[in-house]
Write an enzyme that holds these catalytic residues in place. Structure first.
Site, PDB file in Angstrom:
ATOM      1  N   GLY A 106      -3.909 -60.704 -64.993  1.00  0.00           N
ATOM      2  CA  GLY A 106      -3.264 -59.974 -66.321  1.00  0.00           C
ATOM      3  C   GLY A 106      -3.919 -60.692 -67.405  1.00  0.00           C
ATOM      4  O   GLY A 106      -5.025 -60.900 -67.811  1.00  0.00           O
TER       5      GLY A 106
ATOM      6  N   HIS B 265       7.264 -67.628 -67.410  1.00  0.00           N
ATOM      7  CA  HIS B 265       8.285 -66.628 -67.628  1.00  0.00           C
ATOM      8  C   HIS B 265       8.851 -66.016 -66.317  1.00  0.00           C
ATOM      9  O   HIS B 265      10.122 -66.209 -66.056  1.00  0.00           O
ATOM     10  CB  HIS B 265       7.697 -65.459 -68.414  1.00  0.00           C
TER      11      HIS B 265
ATOM     12  N   ASP C 293      10.104 -56.795 -64.447  1.00  0.00           N
ATOM     13  CA  ASP C 293       9.495 -56.275 -65.246  1.00  0.00           C
ATOM     14  C   ASP C 293       9.035 -57.233 -66.322  1.00  0.00           C
ATOM     15  O   ASP C 293       9.835 -58.087 -66.778  1.00  0.00           O
ATOM     16  CB  ASP C 293       9.901 -54.922 -65.996  1.00  0.00           C
TER      17      ASP C 293
ATOM     18  N   LYS D 143       1.885 -60.668 -58.020  1.00  0.00           N
ATOM     19  CA  LYS D 143       3.218 -61.092 -58.459  1.00  0.00           C
ATOM     20  C   LYS D 143       4.010 -61.580 -57.184  1.00  0.00           C
ATOM     21  O   LYS D 143       4.710 -62.537 -57.187  1.00  0.00           O
ATOM     22  CB  LYS D 143       3.897 -59.744 -59.057  1.00  0.00           C
TER      23      LYS D 143
HETATM   24  P1  ITT Z   1       5.152 -53.840 -60.688  1.00  0.00           P
HETATM   25  O1  ITT Z   1       5.627 -52.799 -61.689  1.00  0.00           O
HETATM   26  O2  ITT Z   1       4.551 -53.078 -59.426  1.00  0.00           O
HETATM   27  O3  ITT Z   1       5.923 -54.888 -60.412  1.00  0.00           O
HETATM   28  P2  ITT Z   1       2.876 -54.351 -62.513  1.00  0.00           P
HETATM   29  O4  ITT Z   1       1.475 -54.946 -62.447  1.00  0.00           O
HETATM   30  O5  ITT Z   1       3.206 -53.126 -63.166  1.00  0.00           O
HETATM   31  O6  ITT Z   1       3.760 -54.254 -61.239  1.00  0.00           O
HETATM   32  P3  ITT Z   1       4.585 -55.563 -64.650  1.00  0.00           P
HETATM   33  O7  ITT Z   1       5.208 -54.136 -65.177  1.00  0.00           O
HETATM   34  O8  ITT Z   1       5.794 -56.547 -64.741  1.00  0.00           O
HETATM   35  O9  ITT Z   1       3.696 -55.320 -63.383  1.00  0.00           O
HETATM   36  O10 ITT Z   1       3.674 -56.242 -65.747  1.00  0.00           O
HETATM   37  C1  ITT Z   1       2.952 -55.545 -66.750  1.00  0.00           C
HETATM   38  C2  ITT Z   1       1.604 -56.159 -66.963  1.00  0.00           C
HETATM   39  O11 ITT Z   1       1.843 -57.408 -67.631  1.00  0.00           O
HETATM   40  C3  ITT Z   1       0.609 -56.578 -65.876  1.00  0.00           C
HETATM   41  O12 ITT Z   1      -0.185 -55.439 -65.389  1.00  0.00           O
HETATM   42  C4  ITT Z   1      -0.066 -57.656 -66.419  1.00  0.00           C
HETATM   43  O13 ITT Z   1      -1.277 -57.122 -67.107  1.00  0.00           O
HETATM   44  C5  ITT Z   1       0.922 -58.110 -67.455  1.00  0.00           C
HETATM   45  N1  ITT Z   1       1.479 -59.499 -66.611  1.00  0.00           N
HETATM   46  C6  ITT Z   1       2.373 -59.404 -65.939  1.00  0.00           C
HETATM   47  N2  ITT Z   1       3.003 -60.707 -65.408  1.00  0.00           N
HETATM   48  C7  ITT Z   1       1.844 -61.411 -65.805  1.00  0.00           C
HETATM   49  C8  ITT Z   1       1.652 -62.922 -65.819  1.00  0.00           C
HETATM   50  O14 ITT Z   1       2.399 -63.771 -65.126  1.00  0.00           O
HETATM   51  N3  ITT Z   1       0.430 -63.296 -66.335  1.00  0.00           N
HETATM   52  C9  ITT Z   1      -0.499 -62.390 -67.126  1.00  0.00           C
HETATM   53  N4  ITT Z   1      -0.258 -60.839 -67.220  1.00  0.00           N
HETATM   54  C10 ITT Z   1       0.991 -60.831 -66.623  1.00  0.00           C
END
Ligand code: ITT
Length: 193
Positions: free
Chosen positions: A150, A177, A69, A13
């Site tokens: 992800g 997004h 998030d 990210k």
């Molecule tokens: P931080 O909270 O430290 O920012 P995180 O990995 O927990 O990092 P999120 O809670 O925002 O990030 O995202 C939740 C999950 O959604 C993440 O672990 C991925 O599996 C998925 N995800 C987020 N953004 C994505 C993307 O652009 N493409 C594919 N999957 C994504």
């Protein structure tokens, strides 16, 4: 160049945001400011979780910062995994395990409609602002592509015949997004800062 902290522990990210925000901003990650603790995401909405992350950093360092998030909302699953996207297959689950679980849950399900949703919380000079981005698509029946992270290998954005994981990062970073929410953030920062 102005400095801003992106409150995330997710290197993918951070890299995406650095590319999107490269014009005029130096984006620091949590490790750059010496913050190595996991921030528990105890909220029940994307907005709450985004806010928890940026508030934690703002309170401790008193610096301008933002967090995002993101959740994958799958219509046939009642918009799950949503806020639980990172731990869909259980606490500490890997991207692969989460994707396996999703494909399993959707086995034989015809309705593959889904959307990625991102909420950004920004703390700027002590005030909080929110920005949202959303992209609709469908969940494929198996993985396609090696890029991204992800759920990217199984997310086919509407209007494209390749998954996020098959796209060049330049394209994903234009239409995703996170890109849509970040564009609103950038517009705001360029006009406020
Ligand atoms: P931080 O909270 O430290 O920012 P995180 O990995 O927990 O990092 P999120 O809670 O925002 O990030 O995202 C939740 C999950 O959604 C993440 O672990 C991925 O599996 C998925 N995800 C987020 N953004 C994505 C993307 O652009 N493409 C594919 N999957 C994504």
């Amino acid at each position: 160049m102005k400095e801003i902290v992106f409150a995330t522990n997710n290197e993918n990210k951070l890299q995406e945001i650095r590319n999107i925000l490269s014009d005029g901003f130096i984006v620091l990650g949590l490790s750059d400011i010496g913050f190595n603790t996991d921030i528990p995401e105890t909220g029940t909405t994307l907005q709450q979780n985004a806010s928890i992350k940026s508030t934690t950093i703002y309170k401790q360092y008193n610096i301008n910062c933002f967090s995002d998030d993101t959740g994958l909302e799958v219509e046939a699953l009642g918009n799950k995994p949503g806020v639980f996207s990172a731990r869909y297959a259980g606490i500490n689950s890997t991207y692969d395990e989460n994707v396996d679980k999703l494909l399993q849950e959707l086995k034989g399900v015809e309705n593959r409609v889904a959307a990625f949703s991102t909420v950004i919380s920004l703390f700027l000079n002590g005030k909080e602002y929110f920005f949202e981005g959303r992209i609709s698509g469908t969940i494929t029946h198996k993985r396609h592509g090696e890029r991204g992270f992800g759920y990217d290998p199984v997310f086919l954005p509407d209007g494209y015949n390749v998954t996020f994981a098959q796209m060049l990062p330049e394209l994903k970073n234009k239409i995703s997004h996170r890109a849509l929410a970040t564009k609103k953030l950038v517009f705001f920062l360029q006009n406020e800062v």
